[in-house]
Scaffold this motif. Structure first.
Motif, PDB file in Angstrom:
ATOM      1  N   UNK A 126      80.226  61.147 -33.490  1.00 13.57           N
ATOM      2  CA  UNK A 126      79.968  60.250 -32.352  1.00 13.57           C
ATOM      3  C   UNK A 126      80.237  58.788 -32.707  1.00 13.57           C
ATOM      4  N   UNK A 127      79.754  58.345 -33.863  1.00 13.96           N
ATOM      5  CA  UNK A 127      79.884  56.926 -34.227  1.00 13.96           C
ATOM      6  C   UNK A 127      81.106  56.662 -35.097  1.00 13.96           C
ATOM      7  N   UNK A 128      81.688  57.730 -35.633  1.00  8.45           N
ATOM      8  CA  UNK A 128      82.823  57.647 -36.574  1.00  8.45           C
ATOM      9  C   UNK A 128      82.430  56.888 -37.847  1.00  8.45           C
ATOM     10  N   UNK A 129      81.164  56.894 -38.159  1.00  7.63           N
ATOM     11  CA  UNK A 129      80.646  56.215 -39.354  1.00  7.63           C
ATOM     12  C   UNK A 129      79.520  57.057 -39.943  1.00  7.63           C
ATOM     13  N   UNK A 130      79.393  57.095 -41.268  1.00  4.74           N
ATOM     14  CA  UNK A 130      78.300  57.894 -41.853  1.00  4.74           C
ATOM     15  C   UNK A 130      76.965  57.131 -41.864  1.00  4.74           C
ATOM     16  N   UNK A 131      76.658  56.420 -40.769  1.00  2.00           N
ATOM     17  CA  UNK A 131      75.402  55.662 -40.685  1.00  2.00           C
ATOM     18  C   UNK A 131      74.441  56.453 -39.805  1.00  2.00           C
ATOM     19  N   UNK A 132      73.317  56.876 -40.413  1.00  2.00           N
ATOM     20  CA  UNK A 132      72.499  57.906 -39.764  1.00  2.00           C
ATOM     21  C   UNK A 132      71.155  57.398 -39.252  1.00  2.00           C
ATOM     22  N   UNK A 133      70.997  56.074 -39.186  1.00  2.00           N
ATOM     23  CA  UNK A 133      69.659  55.569 -38.829  1.00  2.00           C
ATOM     24  C   UNK A 133      69.223  55.981 -37.423  1.00  2.00           C
ATOM     25  N   UNK A 134      70.091  55.773 -36.440  1.00  2.00           N
ATOM     26  CA  UNK A 134      69.691  56.102 -35.067  1.00  2.00           C
ATOM     27  C   UNK A 134      69.670  57.616 -34.870  1.00  2.00           C
ATOM     28  N   UNK A 135      70.592  58.295 -35.532  1.00  2.00           N
ATOM     29  CA  UNK A 135      70.650  59.754 -35.438  1.00  2.00           C
ATOM     30  C   UNK A 135      69.339  60.363 -35.941  1.00  2.00           C
ATOM     31  N   UNK A 136      68.910  59.894 -37.104  1.00  4.95           N
ATOM     32  CA  UNK A 136      67.704  60.477 -37.695  1.00  4.95           C
ATOM     33  C   UNK A 136      66.436  60.144 -36.918  1.00  4.95           C
ATOM     34  N   UNK A 137      66.478  59.073 -36.126  1.00  6.15           N
ATOM     35  CA  UNK A 137      65.317  58.795 -35.269  1.00  6.15           C
ATOM     36  C   UNK A 137      65.130  59.918 -34.252  1.00  6.15           C
ATOM     37  N   UNK A 138      66.254  60.503 -33.818  1.00  3.20           N
ATOM     38  CA  UNK A 138      66.180  61.654 -32.909  1.00  3.20           C
ATOM     39  C   UNK A 138      65.439  62.809 -33.560  1.00  3.20           C
ATOM     40  N   UNK A 139      65.758  63.057 -34.829  1.00  4.09           N
ATOM     41  CA  UNK A 139      65.088  64.133 -35.561  1.00  4.09           C
ATOM     42  C   UNK A 139      63.605  63.813 -35.744  1.00  4.09           C
ATOM     43  N   UNK A 140      63.322  62.546 -36.001  1.00  2.00           N
ATOM     44  CA  UNK A 140      61.925  62.121 -36.227  1.00  2.00           C
ATOM     45  C   UNK A 140      61.070  62.346 -34.968  1.00  2.00           C
ATOM     46  N   UNK A 141      61.596  61.927 -33.842  1.00  2.00           N
ATOM     47  CA  UNK A 141      60.830  62.059 -32.593  1.00  2.00           C
ATOM     48  C   UNK A 141      60.654  63.539 -32.246  1.00  2.00           C
ATOM     49  N   UNK A 164      75.474  50.654 -27.974  1.00  2.00           N
ATOM     50  CA  UNK A 164      74.178  51.305 -27.739  1.00  2.00           C
ATOM     51  C   UNK A 164      74.365  52.723 -27.198  1.00  2.00           C
ATOM     52  N   UNK A 165      75.308  52.866 -26.295  1.00  4.41           N
ATOM     53  CA  UNK A 165      75.486  54.167 -25.638  1.00  4.41           C
ATOM     54  C   UNK A 165      75.805  55.262 -26.659  1.00  4.41           C
ATOM     55  N   UNK A 166      76.693  54.943 -27.596  1.00  3.55           N
ATOM     56  CA  UNK A 166      77.050  55.908 -28.641  1.00  3.55           C
ATOM     57  C   UNK A 166      75.839  56.232 -29.511  1.00  3.55           C
ATOM     58  N   UNK A 167      75.064  55.199 -29.818  1.00  6.62           N
ATOM     59  CA  UNK A 167      73.882  55.417 -30.652  1.00  6.62           C
ATOM     60  C   UNK A 167      72.839  56.261 -29.930  1.00  6.62           C
TER      61      UNK A 167
END
Lengths: 182, 391
Positions: A126-141, A164-167
């Motif tokens: 989705x982001x084309x980057x290995x940056x997982x901060x926003x992704x992992x918030x989904x897992x956390x919630x 923002x939309x991608x995140x």
């Protein structure tokens, strides 16, 4: 009070994750605190960040030693950063990994509730980057139910503007794809 | 009531400075600096704050520019930290001697060496005797509130002195937490525009920062000392006014669960929050322990301090700086001195803790409490003990 410890590598946004979570909790009328483990910031080095969420004002200015939740943003720190240290017996471990919860429990020798998601894969798609901060918030919630799923959307919009939309999409995808081993 | 908003404490502090509608900001913009001036420079650049932002090449120049702008009649702000304060120290003393009502936030951090960037109170203790009003906040809301009130106190014609708001570096400056930001209308009602008593004006020349021969210097110092002491009732009055406006009241000395306490911890700054949590736990375990927080460090609030000491048997002072080879840490030495004329003064045990970012958790307060009881029982209470040293 819920205490959360974030593990990642410098530049991946562990600190941002903690900040977004605190901002979302405060917006929901709770009290929260987010702070990094202060030090010379180096891209790529293992880093730790902390977040406390409570219904009462928080009167603590110390690190978190016995977290209720540990969240690992980068698979490569899983076995080198002592991520399981101090995790409460009834706590929750949340990992970015391509393996399942049983495998993670076995390699870390832990028994706590374990949630897993391949966040790097989602972020790359989705982001084309290995940056997982926003992704992992989904897992956390998803794994903790600490806040409503929608509570993060406003803070994400404010923080990321044009991207923002991608995140939000990465956040929601991880929320759906997280597997929980009780 | 304004909404609580999650933000970094440094950002909250810069909001207070924006709302105070300052005219001039001079600061050294890189390390050791906080996000406060970074955010203020954005406010100035995008037109949200109509002020001169003067980035300078050193903190010595930052405080020199602040003296100039304040003397010209501009509401002036700066902030710094650790080595930056050390470099500007020469001019810090001049600002108070010239009665320039500058407001400065000091993000308290250690001084090198060894090279360190982390929090303690070594920097502020370097300038303990600089003649500024010096207050400590223990969380983001307090930093916001104290900063706004600082302008009104500093500029009050009964005071006219510079004001230093101390905020623990990192432990406060880099933490996201809820802060209530006042609206401009409320602030404008509280804080009138700056009206200097004297100002540098080519049409009405005055001399500022003059030379003093030996037959005058002592009198100027006596005046300066009396002036700083006389600011105490004004500080209390303006903090009361701020409390009436916001519901948040501040006092030179504040206590927590001190009623019936035989032992009190004494802290300054963000130690107070963790200490109050530790006191809660120890109270539940049946210990007669409480907390006394020194909010106003200069002028030292003797009366309020003595009142807080009535009936107390033991004090555990937690210093966040060292006075190498001295009789105690900087706070404990003051406390012992302040107690000297008191009848039946409490015993004082002094710990130095939390140097350069060393974490001090609730369990550490409990450990210091236990250690203090041992030292009192054995009569060994002289000097100080550096807590938590690995040997």
């Amino acid at each position: 009070m819920i205490e959360i410890r974030f593990h990642g590598r410098g530049g991946q946004g562990a600190v941002t994750s903690a900040e977004l979570l605190a901002a979302a909790a405060i917006e929901q009328g709770k009290y929260a605190q987010a702070f990094p483990s202060f030090g010379p910031e180096r891209r790529g080095a293992p880093v730790v960040a902390f977040c406390r969420i409570s219904d009462e004002p928080i009167r603590l200015r110390a690190n978190i030693y016995e977290p209720d939740v540990v969240i690992v943003l980068d698979p490569s720190v899983l076995t080198i950063a002592h991520v399981e240290q101090g995790l409460k017996p009834d706590g929750t471990l949340i990992c970015n990994t391509k393996y399942d919860g049983k495998h993670i429990r076995d390699i870390l020798k832990v028994k706590q509730k374990t949630a897993t998601v391949d966040a790097t894969h989602i972020a790359m798609e989705i982001l084309k980057l290995p940056i997982t901060n926003t992704t992992m918030l989904g897992a956390l919630i998803r794994a903790t139910g600490l806040l409503d799923k929608d509570a993060l959307k406003e803070p994400l919009k404010r923080r990321f503007g044009k991207i923002a939309e991608k995140n939000i999409r990465a956040y929601e995808t991880a929320y759906e794809k997280t597997t929980i081993l009780e | 009531m304004p909404k609580r908003v999650g933000m970094e404490v440094s950002i909250g502090a810069s909001e207070a400075v924006r709302l105070a509608n300052v005219d001039a900001i001079a600061a050294y913009p890189i390390t050791p600096q906080t996000h406060i001036v970074e955010h203020l420079s954005e406010f100035v650049a995008n037109g949200e704050l109509d002020a001169e932002f003067i980035p300078v090449e050193s903190e010595h120049s930052a405080m020199s520019v602040c003296c100039g702008t304040s003397a010209a009649g501009a509401r002036t702000f700066t902030c710094t930290s650790s080595q930056g304060l050390a470099l500007m120290t020469e001019i810090v003393f001049i600002a108070s001697a010239m009665q320039l009502p500058i407001v400065m936030i000091l993000a308290n951090r250690s001084l090198s060496g060894p090279l360190s960037i982390w929090n303690d109170h070594t920097d502020v203790m370097l300038v303990r005797d600089c003649g500024w009003i010096q207050a400590f906040g223990e969380n983001g809301q307090e930093i916001f509130d104290l900063t706004l009130a600082a302008f009104k106190i500093a500029e009050d014609h009964r005071v006219v002195l510079p004001f230093m708001v101390n905020m623990d570096g990192f432990i406060l400056s880099h933490v996201i937490e809820p802060i209530e930001i006042l609206d401009q209308e409320t602030v404008d009602k509280f804080l009138p525009p700056f009206k200097p008593v004297y100002r540098l004006d080519p049409d009405n020349p005055v001399t500022m920062g003059a030379f003093a021969m030996p037959d005058l210097y002592t009198e100027t110092k006596k005046y300066q000392d009396e002036r700083l002491k006389a600011s105490l009732p004004v500080i209390e009055e303006i903090w009361k006014e701020y409390g009436d406006l916001t519901g948040r009241y501040y006092h030179p000395v504040e206590t927590y669960k001190a009623e019936g306490a035989k032992t009190l911890f004494i802290t300054m700054g963000s130690f107070g929050e963790t200490a109050s949590t530790a006191v809660d736990t120890m109270r539940e375990e049946g210990e007669a322990v409480g907390l006394c927080k020194i909010r106003l460090w200069r002028p030292f609030p003797y009366e309020a301090f003595w009142n807080a000491m009535k009936g107390v048997e033991n004090l555990i002072v937690i210093d966040r700086a060292t006075s190498y080879g001295g009789p105690g840490g900087p706070v404990a030495s003051e406390i012992r001195s302040a107690l000297y004329t008191m009848e039946n003064p409490p015993k004082v045990v002094d710990f130095i803790a939390g140097l350069a970012g060393r974490d001090v958790a609730p369990g550490d307060y409990k450990a210091m409490y236990k250690r203090a009881q041992e030292r009192i029982a054995s009569g060994d209470i002289a000097g100080y003990e550096i807590y938590g040293v690995r040997e």
